[in-house]
Design a protein around this motif. Structure first.
Motif, PDB file in Angstrom:
ATOM      1  N   GLN A 216     -17.252  43.792  12.370  1.00 58.71           N
ATOM      2  CA  GLN A 216     -16.382  43.516  11.218  1.00 58.71           C
ATOM      3  C   GLN A 216     -16.906  42.320  10.425  1.00 58.71           C
ATOM      4  O   GLN A 216     -16.884  42.326   9.184  1.00 58.71           O
ATOM      5  CB  GLN A 216     -14.940  43.266  11.679  1.00 58.71           C
ATOM      6  N   SER A 217     -17.386  41.325  11.141  1.00 64.04           N
ATOM      7  CA  SER A 217     -17.927  40.142  10.471  1.00 64.04           C
ATOM      8  C   SER A 217     -19.157  40.519   9.651  1.00 64.04           C
ATOM      9  O   SER A 217     -19.300  40.127   8.481  1.00 64.04           O
ATOM     10  CB  SER A 217     -18.251  39.089  11.532  1.00 64.04           C
ATOM     11  N   ALA A 218     -20.037  41.325  10.257  1.00 62.08           N
ATOM     12  CA  ALA A 218     -21.241  41.759   9.542  1.00 62.08           C
ATOM     13  C   ALA A 218     -20.881  42.670   8.361  1.00 62.08           C
ATOM     14  O   ALA A 218     -21.517  42.626   7.303  1.00 62.08           O
ATOM     15  CB  ALA A 218     -22.189  42.479  10.501  1.00 62.08           C
ATOM     16  N   THR A 219     -19.844  43.478   8.547  1.00 60.87           N
ATOM     17  CA  THR A 219     -19.412  44.382   7.482  1.00 60.87           C
ATOM     18  C   THR A 219     -18.894  43.587   6.285  1.00 60.87           C
ATOM     19  O   THR A 219     -19.201  43.901   5.124  1.00 60.87           O
ATOM     20  CB  THR A 219     -18.316  45.338   8.012  1.00 60.87           C
ATOM     21  N   LEU A 220     -18.100  42.556   6.575  1.00 64.69           N
ATOM     22  CA  LEU A 220     -17.599  41.694   5.503  1.00 64.69           C
ATOM     23  C   LEU A 220     -18.742  41.027   4.739  1.00 64.69           C
ATOM     24  O   LEU A 220     -18.740  40.980   3.502  1.00 64.69           O
ATOM     25  CB  LEU A 220     -16.706  40.594   6.095  1.00 64.69           C
ATOM     26  N   ALA A 221     -19.710  40.531   5.498  1.00 66.49           N
ATOM     27  CA  ALA A 221     -20.849  39.860   4.863  1.00 66.49           C
ATOM     28  C   ALA A 221     -21.631  40.851   4.011  1.00 66.49           C
ATOM     29  O   ALA A 221     -22.053  40.538   2.886  1.00 66.49           O
ATOM     30  CB  ALA A 221     -21.743  39.235   5.932  1.00 66.49           C
ATOM     31  N   LEU A 222     -21.815  42.063   4.543  1.00 63.40           N
ATOM     32  CA  LEU A 222     -22.535  43.102   3.804  1.00 63.40           C
ATOM     33  C   LEU A 222     -21.785  43.458   2.518  1.00 63.40           C
ATOM     34  O   LEU A 222     -22.384  43.544   1.432  1.00 63.40           O
ATOM     35  CB  LEU A 222     -22.687  44.347   4.693  1.00 63.40           C
ATOM     36  N   ALA A 223     -20.472  43.625   2.620  1.00 66.47           N
ATOM     37  CA  ALA A 223     -19.688  43.998   1.444  1.00 66.47           C
ATOM     38  C   ALA A 223     -19.754  42.904   0.382  1.00 66.47           C
ATOM     39  O   ALA A 223     -19.872  43.192  -0.825  1.00 66.47           O
ATOM     40  CB  ALA A 223     -18.239  44.276   1.847  1.00 66.47           C
ATOM     41  N   ALA A 224     -19.688  41.657   0.824  1.00 63.57           N
ATOM     42  CA  ALA A 224     -19.753  40.544  -0.137  1.00 63.57           C
ATOM     43  C   ALA A 224     -21.114  40.545  -0.838  1.00 63.57           C
ATOM     44  O   ALA A 224     -21.203  40.383  -2.065  1.00 63.57           O
ATOM     45  CB  ALA A 224     -19.520  39.218   0.591  1.00 63.57           C
TER      46      ALA A 224
END
Lengths: 409, 409
Positions: A216-224
């Motif tokens: 989830q943390s990596a997904t958030l960073a990717l989305a940003a």
């Protein structure tokens, strides 16, 4: 002897005759009129929804109806969740009977033109899986005179460690590679479509909280990063799901509270471009699997070469996954029980098989059970997700299973 | 690159556009009105029946309808075979529409009382799978006033070497162990039931002629020994089937003529107690698998991390076995082709996936194909057996496949 999986919490302390949502299985079978029978306990679903709400305040909850599309279950779950995720125009039509189109999103790597058309006409969000699909959606939107609502499904460059099915971190038919996602967003915005955000699904059936936290943390960073690259803020980010349930011996339930706390921390630190973004988690199995019990009646008990076989009237035609023939390499036993003898000590090792004329039809392989006789009911747990609708119901010509939705009165 | 299986003989020398039974796939799709579509060529079935007749003179041919129970196919095959083998009361009802009950036998380890009743009332033969089932059949026969026709299914002490599914030589839910079979025959005769003989099924999907020869020889010896022990001559011995078809690279078609010649020799030397016995071979897959083609249309072609994905509109919801998720440990590719480009040299490595939102939905893993574009038809061969009826059609809510039976005009 081979172990069986752990009983869901609702059944852990039961003794004597199994009850589901406070009702005896005999009364449920009487209501259904016959076996085999799936019983889905909506009170158990509601418990999980409440647990999610407490652990993930402010996060939207979507139900992935592929896990269990039974209309009665769908009608009962729809008011409890914020959105429905569908994977075909068949599922879309069902979802539209219980939710407004604005709360429905449609993912799937091979959407046909007729499916895109149905979704665009209805006003559901399409999770666009490729540049070609976007082009088709623009053309269909023009043709039908409706602005398409399009999210971009991203094939993330991270995988969900320990997940039963990895859907990220590798070449994939799902979504567009992260390196091409921002360009696709810009095309969607430039085409005048209604860009809804990102759908990023990295895997499913994970029990390791840290793995989900990291994803989830990596997904958030990717989305940003993608939003900044595209130069536009996403209205919604569907973070995927991946919450698993314990099917097999040794499996330990996911610590969702820990996942929720970590997500809150990640969100507190999120990039400014995501300041006004809503976030959703898409769950199917975790919401409904443990709420379902498959009840099947013993037709015969027989000996062969020193082993005891318990033959029941339902099998892989209704519960393919429990037979170990769907997406698993090594066959392991789902939790199961003699319904009249909950909590009793086992007295014998038996193999429970379905009625199908194939050696694949095995529901419990060398399991230790209390005494079992012809006419007894066998309960197979974890039957609420990917059961009736994910099994070859027509195979060998037996009747379909009956499905019953119950709520604690 | 991973290899694909061999094309069935009917398609080996085709070039250009694929034709089935002399008809272009475009015309077949036009007749069906849509894809995905199964086409079953009855001329190919008839070729196999003729080959069997030539190789096994005097042996009855039974069709195991579990392989493909489509009513139109069943109506077309029924006149070509001597008997139908069914595995549920649903299959029994279908069989009774095209064959007299005397030509139908019903096997299955978990027959419910309502199934036994339907078979006894109709006058079909029950392949009795346990002492308990015999007791129930006697009682039902008394109740409905019909003498049950009962064969004894024997769990043989031999296995079929090299078979895809072994059903003998081990503890089994199918039939009674050979050591108890004669006693069960004596009970059936003493109860006044109509004893029809033995059903002995040692395995399926074998390509090794010698393995089948050895198994048939052992089966004959076993049946003779059991008949002598029971003191009564069996009217019929169903020798089982087990004839495989080549699905995968490296598979070589079964030499049925060699099996037939060896069986004729074994029969010439058979024990005197079998002098007046009829013999049957029960085939499903071998008769119909190669006659079926699954046609599905390309919805998208996309790149991901250097790999090319061809996404088609049908998948494991219609052809579970071709996705490698039904009874196989290692996934291998069925034969498949770009329907418009038969015989063309491959130009690229692609992965062919279905439309389902799951990584399990893979029809061709890293296969070498000629050029393929959106709108093309992909043909998956070996789709005539255990296809539509053995797949989870409702999974993910896509429409069922269309099924078309054709005969060469």
């Amino acid at each position: 002897m081979k172990p069986i999986g752990p009983l869901p919490p609702e059944f852990l302390d039961q003794a004597g005759a199994l009850s589901i949502a406070g009702r005896s299985v005999d009364s449920l079978v009487a209501e259904a009129g016959d076996t085999p029978l799936f019983v889905y306990n909506m009170a158990a679903v509601a418990t999980r929804v409440a647990r999610f709400r407490a652990a993930f305040p402010g996060i939207d909850l979507h139900y992935a109806i592929k896990a269990n599309p039974l209309p009665a279950l769908l009608a009962a779950i729809a008011p409890l969740v914020d959105g429905l995720d569908v994977a075909s125009s068949g599922e879309l039509a069902k979802a539209l009977t219980v939710k407004p189109a604005q709360a429905i999103s449609f993912a799937g790597p091979g959407k046909r033109d007729d499916e895109l058309t149905a979704a665009i006409r209805a006003g559901a969000t399409l999770n666009v899986e490729s540049e070609g699909e976007a082009t088709r959606a623009f053309a269909i939107g023009d043709r039908v005179g409706v602005t398409p609502r399009l999210a971009v499904r991203v094939n993330p460059d991270v995988e969900l460690r320990g997940s039963g099915m990895k859907m990220g971190g590798r070449a994939s038919p799902f979504g567009v590679d992260a390196v091409r996602a921002a360009a696709l967003v810009r095309r969607i915005v430039a085409a005048g479509a209604d860009w809804r955000g990102f759908h990023i699904y990295a895997g499913s059936q994970a029990l390791d909280a840290q793995a989900i936290i990291d994803t989830q943390s990596a997904t958030l960073a990717l989305a940003a990063r993608l939003a900044e690259e595209a130069g536009v803020a996403p209205p919604l980010i569907n973070l995927g799901g991946g919450f698993g349930v314990p099917y097999f011996a040794g499996d330990v339930a996911l610590d969702v509270e820990r996942v929720g706390a970590a997500l809150a921390e990640s969100l507190a630190r999120r990039a400014p471009i995501l300041a006004d973004t809503r976030f959703a988690i898409e769950l199917g199995r975790w919401l409904v699997a443990e709420a379902g019990v498959y009840l099947t009646r013993v037709v015969d008990v027989k000996q062969s070469q020193g082993e005891t076989f318990v033959i029941v009237d339902g099998g892989l035609n209704h519960q393919l996954a429990a037979s170990g023939n769907f997406g698993t390499v090594v066959r392991r036993n789902y939790p199961l029980a003699v319904a009249a003898r909950m909590g009793e000590a086992p007295t014998a090792e038996v193999t429970v098989v379905g009625p199908l004329c194939t050696p694949l039809d095995r529901l419990g392989d060398r399991v230790a059970l209390p005494p079992v006789e012809v006419g007894d009911l066998i309960a197979i747990f974890l039957a609420g997700a990917y059961g009736a609708s994910a099994s070859p119901a027509a195979f060998l010509g037996h009747p379909p299973a009956i499905e019953l939705v119950v709520e604690r009165s």
